[in-house]
Write a protein that holds these residues in place. Structure first.
Motif, PDB file in Angstrom:
ATOM      1  N   HIS A 180      14.807 -34.889 -27.335  1.00 55.08           N
ATOM      2  CA  HIS A 180      15.319 -34.167 -26.172  1.00 55.08           C
ATOM      3  C   HIS A 180      14.325 -34.247 -25.023  1.00 55.08           C
ATOM      4  CE1 HIS A 180      18.740 -32.095 -27.991  1.00 55.08           C
ATOM      5  NE2 HIS A 180      17.987 -31.738 -29.005  1.00 55.08           N
ATOM      6  N   THR A 181      14.829 -33.996 -23.826  1.00 58.23           N
ATOM      7  CA  THR A 181      13.917 -33.713 -22.724  1.00 58.23           C
ATOM      8  C   THR A 181      13.189 -32.413 -23.036  1.00 58.23           C
ATOM      9  OG1 THR A 181      15.576 -32.449 -21.501  1.00 58.23           O
ATOM     10  CG2 THR A 181      15.456 -34.822 -21.050  1.00 58.23           C
ATOM     11  N   ALA A 182      12.064 -32.197 -22.373  1.00 57.10           N
ATOM     12  CA  ALA A 182      11.258 -31.014 -22.662  1.00 57.10           C
ATOM     13  C   ALA A 182      12.053 -29.732 -22.488  1.00 57.10           C
ATOM     14  CB  ALA A 182      10.018 -31.009 -21.762  1.00 57.10           C
ATOM     15  N   ARG A 183      12.817 -29.629 -21.415  1.00 55.45           N
ATOM     16  CA  ARG A 183      13.564 -28.394 -21.171  1.00 55.45           C
ATOM     17  C   ARG A 183      14.651 -28.194 -22.220  1.00 55.45           C
ATOM     18  NH1 ARG A 183      13.754 -24.441 -17.798  1.00 55.45           N
ATOM     19  NH2 ARG A 183      11.953 -25.330 -16.754  1.00 55.45           N
ATOM     20  N   ARG A 193       4.927 -36.306 -22.899  1.00 53.23           N
ATOM     21  CA  ARG A 193       5.541 -35.034 -23.283  1.00 53.23           C
ATOM     22  C   ARG A 193       6.727 -34.661 -22.405  1.00 53.23           C
ATOM     23  NH1 ARG A 193       0.326 -31.310 -25.268  1.00 53.23           N
ATOM     24  NH2 ARG A 193      -0.864 -33.072 -26.103  1.00 53.23           N
ATOM     25  N   ALA A 194       7.311 -35.645 -21.732  1.00 54.31           N
ATOM     26  CA  ALA A 194       8.546 -35.398 -20.984  1.00 54.31           C
ATOM     27  C   ALA A 194       9.741 -35.303 -21.914  1.00 54.31           C
ATOM     28  CB  ALA A 194       8.777 -36.500 -19.955  1.00 54.31           C
ATOM     29  N   VAL A 195       9.655 -35.965 -23.076  1.00 57.89           N
ATOM     30  CA  VAL A 195      10.655 -35.829 -24.126  1.00 57.89           C
ATOM     31  C   VAL A 195       9.918 -35.614 -25.442  1.00 57.89           C
ATOM     32  CG1 VAL A 195      12.335 -37.306 -22.928  1.00 57.89           C
ATOM     33  CG2 VAL A 195      10.821 -38.303 -24.653  1.00 57.89           C
ATOM     34  N   TRP A 217       2.961 -27.440 -26.873  1.00 56.64           N
ATOM     35  CA  TRP A 217       3.122 -28.858 -26.545  1.00 56.64           C
ATOM     36  C   TRP A 217       3.502 -29.083 -25.088  1.00 56.64           C
ATOM     37  CZ3 TRP A 217       1.213 -32.909 -28.623  1.00 56.64           C
ATOM     38  CH2 TRP A 217       1.749 -34.184 -28.411  1.00 56.64           C
ATOM     39  N   PHE A 218       4.335 -28.198 -24.540  1.00 62.47           N
ATOM     40  CA  PHE A 218       4.814 -28.394 -23.178  1.00 62.47           C
ATOM     41  C   PHE A 218       4.027 -27.506 -22.217  1.00 62.47           C
ATOM     42  CE2 PHE A 218       8.865 -29.078 -25.682  1.00 62.47           C
ATOM     43  CZ  PHE A 218       8.814 -30.459 -25.599  1.00 62.47           C
ATOM     44  N   ASP A 219       3.761 -28.051 -21.019  1.00 67.19           N
ATOM     45  CA  ASP A 219       2.995 -27.296 -20.027  1.00 67.19           C
ATOM     46  C   ASP A 219       3.746 -26.061 -19.543  1.00 67.19           C
ATOM     47  OD1 ASP A 219       0.873 -29.033 -20.136  1.00 67.19           O
ATOM     48  OD2 ASP A 219       1.623 -30.316 -18.523  1.00 67.19           O
ATOM     49  N   ASP A 220       5.047 -26.219 -19.313  1.00 69.35           N
ATOM     50  CA  ASP A 220       5.831 -25.116 -18.756  1.00 69.35           C
ATOM     51  C   ASP A 220       7.162 -25.035 -19.482  1.00 69.35           C
ATOM     52  OD1 ASP A 220       6.720 -23.049 -17.137  1.00 69.35           O
ATOM     53  OD2 ASP A 220       7.468 -24.405 -15.582  1.00 69.35           O
TER      54      ASP A 220
END
Length: 374
Positions: free
Chosen positions: A89-92, A74-76, A194-197
Motif C-alpha cells: 500500500h501507499t503509506a497513507r 517508505r512511500a509504500v 516506519w512512517f514519518d507522518d
C-alpha cells in the motif's frame, strides 16, 4: 440486498470489460506507480514478486526498480490489511485501510487463535504493549518476537503469540524485504515508527466504497465484503445509493457503480495479460464469474501452491511459470484449452513484453507452450 426497482442487466462480458478497465488491464496505463497502487487500493503481496508483476501487466513502461525505490523511501510498504493478508500500500493507505478493516478478517483471525486455546492466560492488552515496545526498539522477525514473548507466557503456543501481535498491531514488513533483486527476512515494526507522518484515522467507509467501485466495480455489497473482509456494508451502500447507478447481474444480484466510471462495450478487445499469483483481480468479488469461467474454477491451485495466471479475451485461460537460470530464462505458458494461432501469437507478444520489463536485458529467454489441458 433485495432489488427495489428494475435495473438494467449487465452481462458477464460487460462486467468483465468494465472490471478490466478499472483494473488498468485493457491497455497499459500512462500512470505513475504511486498513483496506480493508490487507485488499486493496494496490491496483494503474500509473496514478494507479485506486486511487481501486477504493475507490469497494468502500467505503460513500468520498471520494477520504480516500485522498489518507493518501498525503500517508505512511500509504500507491505502490511496485513484486506482479508488479513499482506498487501503493498501507499503509506497513507497502509495506516488508514488497516484501521478500517481491523474489525473484520484480522480480528476474526485473532479470535481463531484464541479459540484454539493457544493463548490461554495471555493478557492481550499486555501482549500488544510488550510487542509494540519490542518492534519499535528495532525491527524484529516473528521468531525473535516469539522468543521475547514466550518467557512472559511459557504455557502459550509460540506461533499464536506472534500471530496475535501481528493481529493486534499494524506491523510493517521493513525493507530490504520486498525490494526487487534483493532478499530479506520478514522483520516487523509499527506504522508509527516506519512512517514519518502516519495517518491517524481509519479510512472513511463511504469513501472506501467509492474507491472500491472505482477499482473493482460494478460490484455488489457482498463483492466488497469479500474484498475487504468486513461485513454489514449494506448500510454504507444505502447511504450512497443516491450517488450511484444500480444494475443487476444475469443472476439477479444488485450491482452498484459510479456514474462516470468506464463501462466499455462488451466487444471491446482485451489483450492477453500475464498476472501474478494472488492477483486481486481474481480475489475481490464474491462472484468471480466476471473473470473466471466455470470450466476454469479451481485450476489455479495445486495443493497449497497458487499459480501465476494469464487472461485471454479478458478471462482466465491458463497458468504460467518462470524458470530463471543464470544464463537463460524460460517462460512456460500452460493453456487450459486449445489456443488459436492468432491468440498464440498474441500471448507470445505479451510474454515477450513481460520478459523485457522484468528480466535482465543481457539474459536470453525462451517462451514455451505446454500441451493444452482439456
Amino acid at each position: 440486498m433485495a432489488l427495489k426497482t428494475t435495473h438494467p442487466v449487465l452481462g458477464t462480458r460487460a462486467l468483465n470489460r468494465a472490471t478490466l478497465a478499472r483494473q488498468l488491464l485493457l491497455r497499459p496505463a500512462p500512470m505513475g506507480v504511486t498513483e496506480a497502487v493508490e487507485h488499486l487500493l493496494g496490491l496483494q503481496a503474500q509473496n514478494t514478486k507479485p506486486p511487481y508483476y501486477a504493475l507490469a501487466a497494468r502500467l505503460d513502461g513500468f520498471r520494477p526498480e520504480q516500485l522498489s525505490a518507493l518501498m525503500e523511501s517508505r512511500a509504500v510498504a507491505r502490511i496485513v490489511t484486506m482479508r488479513s493478508t499482506v498487501h503493498t500500500h501507499t503509506a497513507r493507505d497502509a495506516v488508514a485501510l488497516r484501521r478500517l478493516v481491523q474489525p473484520g478478517a484480522i480480528d476474526r483471525e485473532l479470535a481463531v487463535f484464541v479459540s484454539r486455546k493457544g493463548l490461554d492466560g495471555v493478557d492481550l492488552d499486555r501482549l500488544a504493549t510488550t510487542a509494540r515496545a519490542l518492534v519499535e526498539e528495532r525491527p524484529r522477525t516473528p521468531k525473535e518476537l516469539r522468543e521475547e514473548l514466550l518467557p512472559l507466557w511459557p504455557d502459550a503456543d509460540p506461533q499464536s503469540l506472534s500471530v496475535a501481535a501481528r493481529c493486534l498491531l499494524p506491523l510493517v514488513q521493513v525493507t530490504p524485504r520486498g525490494l526487487w533483486g534483493r532478499g530479506g527476512r520478514v522483520a516487523l515494526t509499527t506504522t508509527d515508527r516506519w512512517f514519518d507522518d502516519p495517518a491517524r484515522e481509519a479510512a472513511d467507509v463511504d469513501e472506501t466504497v467509492l474507491r472500491y467501485l472505482g477499482a473493482f466495480g460494478p460490484a455488489s455489497v457482498k463483492d466488497m465484503q469479500t474484498w475487504c473482509g468486513l461485513t454489514r456494508l449494506g448500510e454504507a451502500f444505502e447511504r450512497l445509493r443516491p450517488r450511484l447507478l444500480a444494475f443487476r447481474s444475469e443472476r439477479g444480484t444488485e450491482l452498484f457503480d459510479l456514474p462516470d466510471a468506464p463501462r466499455p462495450d462488451e466487444d471491446t478487445p482485451a489483450p492477453p495479460r500475464f498476472l501474478p499469483e494472488f492477483d486481486n483481480l481474481l480475489l475481490s468479488h464474491a462472484d468471480r464469474g466476471r473473470v473466471v469461467p466455470e470450466e476454469a474454477r479451481g485450476r489455479t491451485w495445486t495443493g497449497n501452491q497458487a499459480h501465476r495466471v494469464f487472461l485471454l479475451d479478458g478471462f482466465l485461460a491458463g497458468i504460467w511459470r518462470l524458470d530463471e537460470a543464470k544464463d537463460r530464462t524460460t517462460l512456460t505458458v500452460q493453456p487450459f484449452g486449445r489456443v488459436t494461432r492468432d491468440r498464440r501469437a498474441a500471448l507470445t507478444a505479451e510474454a515477450e513484453r513481460t520478459l523485457r520489463l522484468m528480466t535482465p536485458p543481457d539474459i536470453p529467454y525462451d517462451i514455451v507452450f505446454g500441451t493444452p489441458e482439456t
